[in-house]
Scaffold this active site. Structure first.
Site, PDB file in Angstrom:
ATOM      1  NE  ARG A 269      -3.636  -2.170   2.747  1.00 44.81           N
ATOM      2  CZ  ARG A 269      -3.378  -3.327   3.341  1.00 44.81           C
ATOM      3  NH1 ARG A 269      -2.164  -3.542   3.861  1.00 44.81           N
ATOM      4  NH2 ARG A 269      -4.297  -4.272   3.426  1.00 44.81           N
ATOM      5  CE  LYS A 293      -5.908  -1.245   5.483  1.00 47.04           C
ATOM      6  NZ  LYS A 293      -7.280  -1.416   4.975  1.00 47.04           N
ATOM      7  CG  HIS A 361      -5.340   0.076  -3.672  1.00 48.01           C
ATOM      8  ND1 HIS A 361      -4.680   0.129  -2.462  1.00 48.01           N
ATOM      9  CD2 HIS A 361      -6.206  -0.975  -3.576  1.00 48.01           C
ATOM     10  CE1 HIS A 361      -5.139  -0.830  -1.662  1.00 48.01           C
ATOM     11  NE2 HIS A 361      -6.053  -1.517  -2.321  1.00 48.01           N
ATOM     12  NE  ARG A 364      -3.331  -4.102  -0.994  1.00 46.22           N
ATOM     13  CZ  ARG A 364      -2.616  -4.790  -0.103  1.00 46.22           C
ATOM     14  NH1 ARG A 364      -1.300  -4.733  -0.134  1.00 46.22           N
ATOM     15  NH2 ARG A 364      -3.218  -5.527   0.800  1.00 46.22           N
ATOM     16  CG  HIS A 387      -5.916  -9.288   1.986  1.00 46.08           C
ATOM     17  ND1 HIS A 387      -6.322  -9.656   0.714  1.00 46.08           N
ATOM     18  CD2 HIS A 387      -5.748  -7.943   1.953  1.00 46.08           C
ATOM     19  CE1 HIS A 387      -6.394  -8.579  -0.055  1.00 46.08           C
ATOM     20  NE2 HIS A 387      -6.063  -7.535   0.676  1.00 46.08           N
ATOM     21  CE1 TYR A 396      -6.679  -8.217  -6.613  1.00 49.65           C
ATOM     22  CE2 TYR A 396      -6.941  -8.995  -4.364  1.00 49.65           C
ATOM     23  CZ  TYR A 396      -6.645  -7.987  -5.250  1.00 49.65           C
ATOM     24  OH  TYR A 396      -6.313  -6.737  -4.777  1.00 49.65           O
TER      25      TYR A 396
END
Length: 416
Positions: A269, A293, A361, A364, A387, A396
């Protein structure tokens, strides 16, 4: 074209604020040629605010945007206003004159002469406790918490009959849905969904902490279902065009090529890339440590092409940088690039390549879809992207139609 700016300062920024700005620019080591330009734009902003009866306490992002949009119509050389506003915005934010600037693009625009009303002390205290619960119990990131606080501030404040307490007994489904409808006016479906999610989170916290006795989330409105679009990736040709737009003989070009290579190969990111430090690279092991994150620290392999791009950048990285950030500005002040700075690199290089504005993004998405196209599975894509939930990566799967067709049962061979 020469910019015509007020020779002397007047208005709410004159005096102490201008003196603070001058000292701040010196501390941040801005180039001598830029300092008078930034001060000139500040004098222009102050005079403009004075003409529109805007006090310093009413300074908001909307005020700055209105100034940028209108000042140049009557003042020659307005291009300088746009190019010198970023450091002024940063000064105003860091000194507390302009809170919440990083949320500007996500907030509902308010008229310049109608700043957001302050909330009660009790409401502010409740929002702080809700934020702590989200962080400690739910592991929610600081950025998401800030957005939710803005969206729910008026609702919580409306439950406050006095300045020292919240009356949660007045909160019912009708109150929640009325708040959602009012707060979502004029926003996109995606933003409306986030507001609904914030409302649900608030009420789950209220139930968990005994503020309400019944679960009200079942009656909260749901946003209209929309077709989820497939992630948009760049083709190999587009990636090459993006890299080719980075001039290899300029320091900025070498840096931007390294940034873009890192983004499209490792799927980072913009914020993760901006927070990288020199110490995050383990050259002997060929690994890169990234704060994702949460925050969660991820360890990713360092591909050969990424390593080469970083080595080329480190050979020309300014030696007088203010910190140990991996990617820094190439003009004073030499400090770490922000998340917006990383995004701007991709955007500007995309425009230079004739591709229009490219969002960081998309690189990404490109990294994830390259994993799938190369024969990898969703678990590998999930590990690359960091994730926490596999559900975030499942979108995806719909992009690899060839592989998905092998999972279907031909008509006529359905087991009976």
């Amino acid at each position: 074209m020469k910019t015509v700016m007020p020779a002397t300062a007047r208005g709410p920024l004159a005096g102490a604020v201008m003196e603070q700005l001058s000292a701040w620019l010196a501390t941040e080591r801005y180039a001598r040629s830029m300092v008078p330009q930034i001060l000139g734009v500040t004098r222009g902003l102050s005079a403009w605010m004075d003409d529109h009866d805007i006090a310093l306490q009413a300074l908001t992002v909307a005020v700055l945007e209105s100034f940028e949009a209108t000042y140049g119509r009557t003042v020659p050389g307005h291009t300088l206003v746009a190019t010198r506003m970023p450091p002024l915005r940063r000064f105003l934010t860091e000194t507390g004159y302009l809170p919440g600037i990083e949320l500007a693009r996500r907030q509902v625009r308010r008229p310049v002469n109608k700043p957001a009303p302050p909330i009660s002390t009790a409401a502010d205290r409740e929002l702080d406790q809700w934020a702590r619960w989200q962080r400690e119990v739910g592991g929610i990131g600081a950025g998401c918490i800030r957005h939710r606080r803005i969206w729910m501030a008026e609702l919580v404040d409306s439950l406050c009959p006095t300045d020292d307490r919240i009356d949660w007994s007045t909160c019912d489904v009708a109150t929640l849905n009325t708040s959602i409808v009012a707060r979502s006016a004029g926003l996109s479906s995606a933003s409306c969904t986030l507001i609904v999610d914030a409302t649900r989170s608030l009420m789950r916290w209220a139930l968990a902490t005994g503020r309400v006795t019944h679960d009200l989330t079942g009656g909260i409105l749901r946003t209209r279902a929309t077709r989820v679009t497939l992630p948009r990736a760049l083709s190999p040709t587009q990636v090459e065009a993006l890299l080719a737009a980075c001039h290899p003989k300029s320091v900025a070009g070498v840096r931007d090529r390294a940034v873009i290579t890192l983004l499209w190969r490792l799927g980072l990111r913009a914020g993760e890339t901006a927070h990288l430090c020199l110490d995050d690279i383990d050259w002997s092991a060929g690994r890169l440590s990234v704060v994702g994150k949460g925050p969660r620290r991820l360890t990713l392999p360092l591909p050969v092409d990424v390593g080469r791009a970083l080595v080329t950048w480190l050979a020309v990285r300014p030696t007088n940088a203010c910190d140990r950030a991996l990617f820094v500005r190439v003009r004073p002040p030499i400090r770490a690039l922000s998340s917006a700075g990383i995004s701007d690199i991709v955007k500007h290089r995309g425009e230079a390549a004739g591709m229009g504005a490219v969002h960081a993004h998309r690189l990404r998405h490109t990294a994830a879809m390259n994993v799938i196209a190369g024969g990898g599975n969703l678990i590998e894509a999930q590990e690359l992207l960091g994730h926490r939930s596999a559900a975030s990566t499942q979108t995806y799967a719909r992009t690899d139609l060839t592989s998905l067709r092998t999972l279907t049962v031909p008509f006529g061979q359905v087991p009976r």
